[in-house]
Design a protein around this motif. Structure first.
Motif, PDB file in Angstrom:
ATOM      1  N   SER A 140       5.585  -9.646   8.686  1.00 28.46           N
ATOM      2  CA  SER A 140       6.913 -10.188   8.457  1.00 28.46           C
ATOM      3  C   SER A 140       7.694 -10.246   9.761  1.00 28.46           C
ATOM      4  O   SER A 140       7.463  -9.438  10.666  1.00 28.46           O
ATOM      5  CB  SER A 140       7.668  -9.301   7.460  1.00 28.46           C
ATOM      6  N   TRP A 141       8.649 -11.148   9.833  1.00 28.90           N
ATOM      7  CA  TRP A 141       9.519 -11.221  10.997  1.00 28.90           C
ATOM      8  C   TRP A 141      10.386  -9.968  11.122  1.00 28.90           C
ATOM      9  O   TRP A 141      10.929  -9.685  12.188  1.00 28.90           O
ATOM     10  CB  TRP A 141      10.400 -12.475  10.925  1.00 28.90           C
ATOM     11  N   THR A 142      10.479  -9.184  10.047  1.00 28.11           N
ATOM     12  CA  THR A 142      11.289  -7.968  10.064  1.00 28.11           C
ATOM     13  C   THR A 142      10.602  -6.813  10.783  1.00 28.11           C
ATOM     14  O   THR A 142      11.211  -5.780  11.017  1.00 28.11           O
ATOM     15  CB  THR A 142      11.612  -7.500   8.637  1.00 28.11           C
ATOM     16  N   GLY A 143       9.313  -6.989  11.103  1.00 29.39           N
ATOM     17  CA  GLY A 143       8.572  -5.931  11.784  1.00 29.39           C
ATOM     18  C   GLY A 143       7.579  -5.213  10.901  1.00 29.39           C
ATOM     19  O   GLY A 143       6.732  -4.465  11.373  1.00 29.39           O
ATOM     20  N   TYR A 144       7.663  -5.435   9.599  1.00 25.81           N
ATOM     21  CA  TYR A 144       6.706  -4.816   8.680  1.00 25.81           C
ATOM     22  C   TYR A 144       5.392  -5.589   8.725  1.00 25.81           C
ATOM     23  O   TYR A 144       5.371  -6.813   8.860  1.00 25.81           O
ATOM     24  CB  TYR A 144       7.248  -4.838   7.251  1.00 25.81           C
ATOM     25  N   GLY A 145       4.303  -4.874   8.575  1.00 22.94           N
ATOM     26  CA  GLY A 145       2.999  -5.524   8.503  1.00 22.94           C
ATOM     27  C   GLY A 145       1.984  -4.639   7.804  1.00 22.94           C
ATOM     28  O   GLY A 145       2.212  -3.442   7.590  1.00 22.94           O
ATOM     29  N   SER A 146       0.870  -5.248   7.428  1.00 24.87           N
ATOM     30  CA  SER A 146      -0.240  -4.484   6.860  1.00 24.87           C
ATOM     31  C   SER A 146      -1.539  -5.222   7.118  1.00 24.87           C
ATOM     32  O   SER A 146      -1.559  -6.439   7.325  1.00 24.87           O
ATOM     33  CB  SER A 146      -0.051  -4.255   5.358  1.00 24.87           C
ATOM     34  N   GLU A 147      -2.617  -4.450   7.117  1.00 22.65           N
ATOM     35  CA  GLU A 147      -3.964  -5.000   7.219  1.00 22.65           C
ATOM     36  C   GLU A 147      -4.810  -4.342   6.146  1.00 22.65           C
ATOM     37  O   GLU A 147      -4.756  -3.122   5.958  1.00 22.65           O
ATOM     38  CB  GLU A 147      -4.573  -4.704   8.590  1.00 22.65           C
ATOM     39  N   THR A 148      -5.559  -5.176   5.448  1.00 19.89           N
ATOM     40  CA  THR A 148      -6.525  -4.678   4.471  1.00 19.89           C
ATOM     41  C   THR A 148      -7.896  -5.157   4.915  1.00 19.89           C
ATOM     42  O   THR A 148      -8.104  -6.367   5.084  1.00 19.89           O
ATOM     43  CB  THR A 148      -6.234  -5.224   3.055  1.00 19.89           C
ATOM     44  N   THR A 149      -8.802  -4.224   5.129  1.00 23.82           N
ATOM     45  CA  THR A 149     -10.163  -4.565   5.532  1.00 23.82           C
ATOM     46  C   THR A 149     -11.088  -4.390   4.341  1.00 23.82           C
ATOM     47  O   THR A 149     -11.077  -3.348   3.685  1.00 23.82           O
ATOM     48  CB  THR A 149     -10.624  -3.692   6.719  1.00 23.82           C
ATOM     49  N   ILE A 150     -11.860  -5.427   4.078  1.00 23.12           N
ATOM     50  CA  ILE A 150     -12.809  -5.446   2.966  1.00 23.12           C
ATOM     51  C   ILE A 150     -14.207  -5.429   3.544  1.00 23.12           C
ATOM     52  O   ILE A 150     -14.526  -6.204   4.457  1.00 23.12           O
ATOM     53  CB  ILE A 150     -12.624  -6.716   2.092  1.00 23.12           C
ATOM     54  N   GLU A 151     -15.061  -4.563   3.011  1.00 27.61           N
ATOM     55  CA  GLU A 151     -16.451  -4.471   3.443  1.00 27.61           C
ATOM     56  C   GLU A 151     -17.352  -4.952   2.310  1.00 27.61           C
ATOM     57  O   GLU A 151     -17.260  -4.457   1.184  1.00 27.61           O
ATOM     58  CB  GLU A 151     -16.769  -3.014   3.796  1.00 27.61           C
ATOM     59  N   VAL A 152     -18.200  -5.935   2.619  1.00 30.25           N
ATOM     60  CA  VAL A 152     -19.088  -6.543   1.628  1.00 30.25           C
ATOM     61  C   VAL A 152     -20.533  -6.324   2.068  1.00 30.25           C
ATOM     62  O   VAL A 152     -20.870  -6.563   3.228  1.00 30.25           O
ATOM     63  CB  VAL A 152     -18.794  -8.055   1.488  1.00 30.25           C
ATOM     64  N   GLU A 153     -21.360  -5.863   1.135  1.00 38.94           N
ATOM     65  CA  GLU A 153     -22.791  -5.675   1.399  1.00 38.94           C
ATOM     66  C   GLU A 153     -23.575  -6.388   0.315  1.00 38.94           C
ATOM     67  O   GLU A 153     -23.353  -6.155  -0.875  1.00 38.94           O
ATOM     68  CB  GLU A 153     -23.142  -4.188   1.404  1.00 38.94           C
ATOM     69  N   GLY A 154     -24.485  -7.273   0.736  1.00 36.29           N
ATOM     70  CA  GLY A 154     -25.303  -8.001  -0.221  1.00 36.29           C
ATOM     71  C   GLY A 154     -24.484  -8.803  -1.233  1.00 36.29           C
ATOM     72  O   GLY A 154     -24.887  -8.951  -2.380  1.00 36.29           O
TER      73      GLY A 154
END
Length: 181
Positions: free
Chosen positions: A64-78
């Motif tokens: 966000s322009w407000t400075g908030y952020g997040s990251e979600t990492t997804i791990e996929v196997e097969g």
């Protein structure tokens, strides 16, 4: 008379259906900086999955322009989601550094999806389906539509912003990192 009416109705239906197919086709033609449109990207994705073994990680970025952020990492196997990691942060206005405000890890099938915040635990295949059904189909006259890939053609961005909207308006998928395992 009934035959004439039936022929008329079928003709009108065919013309209207053709128009909607043409409209849909043009919506898939949104092309990103790397030169791939949706159809080309999806075809490249299917080929790459066969070559690479369908195991990968990707990270969804929300900022966000407000400075908030997040990251979600997804791990996929097969081809199956195995893990989901989440980190929320505030970005410093002074130096751009991140202060972490929340994290979690979901490492088992039972845990997957147990937290409300963060991007859902989906495969890239599911994201392509969502891109097509939810984001590329919006009215292109009243929205700015985005689609982009990485150099290999894997979708990295799919979404839209309503015309005239100024702050935090993007709706869609924004992948900040993608790696084969």
């Amino acid at each position: 008379m009934k035959k004439l009416y039936l022929i008329f109705v079928l003709s009108v239906t065919f013309v209207l259906d053709s128009c909607s197919v043409n409209t849909m086709q043009s919506r898939l033609d949104v092309e990103g900086e790397h030169g791939y449109d949706f159809r080309e990207s999806r075809a490249a994705w299917k080929d790459l999955k066969r070559e690479q073994g369908n195991s990968y990680t990707y990270t969804i970025l929300v900022q966000s322009w407000t400075g908030y952020g997040s990251e979600t990492t997804i791990e996929v196997e097969g081809g199956k989601v195995k893990k989901r990691y989440y980190v929320a942060f505030i970005i410093s206005e002074e130096d751009g550094s991140r202060t972490v405000t929340e994290t979690y890890e979901e490492n088992t099938k039972k845990e997957l999806g147990s937290h409300a915040v963060g991007a859902p635990a989906y495969t890239i295949d599911h994201l392509y389906t969502t891109c097509l059904s939810k984001y590329l189909t919006v009215d292109h006259e009243t929205n700015k539509v985005f689609f982009d890939t990485n150099d290999d053609g894997v979708m990295m961005l799919c979404g839209y912003m309503p015309a005239g909207c100024q702050d935090d308006c993007f709706r869609g998928i924004k992948i900040s990192e993608f790696n084969w395992k």
